[in-house]
Write an enzyme that holds these catalytic residues in place. Structure first.
Site, PDB file in Angstrom:
ATOM      1  N   LYS A   1      -4.280   2.544  -4.018  1.00 42.66           N
ATOM      2  CA  LYS A   1      -3.730   2.101  -2.740  1.00 42.66           C
ATOM      3  C   LYS A   1      -4.831   1.922  -1.693  1.00 42.66           C
ATOM      4  O   LYS A   1      -4.734   1.050  -0.827  1.00 42.66           O
ATOM      5  CB  LYS A   1      -2.654   3.072  -2.253  1.00 42.66           C
ATOM      6  CG  LYS A   1      -1.433   3.120  -3.161  1.00 42.66           C
ATOM      7  CD  LYS A   1      -0.852   1.730  -3.373  1.00 42.66           C
ATOM      8  CE  LYS A   1       0.393   1.733  -4.228  1.00 42.66           C
ATOM      9  NZ  LYS A   1       0.955   0.370  -4.407  1.00 42.66           N
TER      10      LYS A   1
ATOM     11  N   SER B   1       0.871  -1.161   0.000  1.00 43.18           N
ATOM     12  CA  SER B   1       0.000   0.000   0.000  1.00 43.18           C
ATOM     13  C   SER B   1       0.919   1.225   0.000  1.00 43.18           C
ATOM     14  O   SER B   1       1.935   1.235  -0.689  1.00 43.18           O
ATOM     15  CB  SER B   1      -0.922  -0.038   1.225  1.00 43.18           C
ATOM     16  OG  SER B   1      -1.728   1.108   1.282  1.00 43.18           O
TER      17      SER B   1
ATOM     18  N   TYR C   1      -3.736   7.433  -8.134  1.00 43.94           N
ATOM     19  CA  TYR C   1      -2.747   6.576  -7.473  1.00 43.94           C
ATOM     20  C   TYR C   1      -3.221   6.204  -6.074  1.00 43.94           C
ATOM     21  O   TYR C   1      -3.177   5.033  -5.673  1.00 43.94           O
ATOM     22  CB  TYR C   1      -1.396   7.288  -7.404  1.00 43.94           C
ATOM     23  CG  TYR C   1      -0.378   6.539  -6.578  1.00 43.94           C
ATOM     24  CD1 TYR C   1       0.343   5.485  -7.131  1.00 43.94           C
ATOM     25  CD2 TYR C   1      -0.145   6.875  -5.248  1.00 43.94           C
ATOM     26  CE1 TYR C   1       1.261   4.783  -6.373  1.00 43.94           C
ATOM     27  CE2 TYR C   1       0.763   6.180  -4.484  1.00 43.94           C
ATOM     28  CZ  TYR C   1       1.470   5.137  -5.051  1.00 43.94           C
ATOM     29  OH  TYR C   1       2.370   4.439  -4.289  1.00 43.94           O
TER      30      TYR C   1
END
Length: 219
Positions: A85, A67, A81
């Site tokens: 995660k 992560s 992005y």
């Protein structure tokens, strides 16, 4: 304006509320969004599916899913992005529960800003939505500039980060004897972000207590 919006305006004369029940970054095209999710999320899923049958048979093993500090807090100019995660966080949390009966562990490793080439790729335009002039002098473009300026100045030491990950799996060093939790935060920035997030969630729960406590069926 697409056909559905036109029909709504024709029917009602105006729109007062827009509810986006499904979402991706509206100012990055589908191909770019899909490419990032394919690398950060779907490739991870493919690898997990590939190794799980044998891990279940052997009754031991740890799945480490990368992560990020961006899996805890989303940042201007990096929403896509960070969304990938956040997805890794959710998948890992569910996976850990699913595979525990087989003697397996899953952990979400959450690095902060480590001194790697990652921000160089951001500066070159990778892992970040394309700039739009309309956002000049807003937090979105200020964030982009900060990523470039911060490159090479990150506090995180990659060697120390790698060592902590090994120690988590091997039960050595700083992790020896520690309960192995779902998340492994790495970096002062991630630790600080985690505490800030916990405080924000607690403040939100307290602030809206009369609201969320009003929505259940009365016993």
């Amino acid at each position: 304006m697409n056909g559905y919006a036109e029909k709504a305006y024709e029917a009602f004369g105006r729109l007062d509320v827009l509810v986006n029940n499904a979402a991706y970054s509206a100012e990055s095209d589908d191909a770019a969004v899909k490419a990032q999710f394919d690398t950060n999320v779907f490739a991870l899923l493919r690898l997990v599916r590939a190794v799980l049958p044998n891990l279940r048979k052997q009754g031991s093993g740890t799945i480490i899913n990368f992560s990020s500090i961006g899996g805890l807090i989303s940042y201007a100019s990096k929403g896509i992005y960070c969304a990938t995660k956040f997805a890794v966080e959710a998948l890992t949390q569910a996976l850990a529960t699913e595979i525990e009966p087989f003697g397996l562990k899953a952990v979400a490793v959450e690095p902060g800003y480590f001194r790697t080439s990652f921000l160089s790729s951001v500066a070159s335009g990778a892992n970040i939505a394309p700039p739009l002039a309309v956002y000049d002098e807003t937090p979105a473009h200020e964030a982009r500039a900060a990523f470039t300026q911060y490159n090479g100045q990150q506090r995180g030491n990659p060697k120390e980060g790698a060592a902590r990950k090994w120690e988590y799996v091997a039960d050595k060093g700083l992790l020896k004897g520690k309960e192995k939790l779902l998340r492994l935060p790495l970096g002062m920035d991630t630790g600080g972000a985690m505490r800030e997030l916990a405080a924000e969630l607690n403040r939100t729960a307290e602030h809206y207590e009369d609201v969320w406590s009003s929505t259940d069926f009365k016993q």
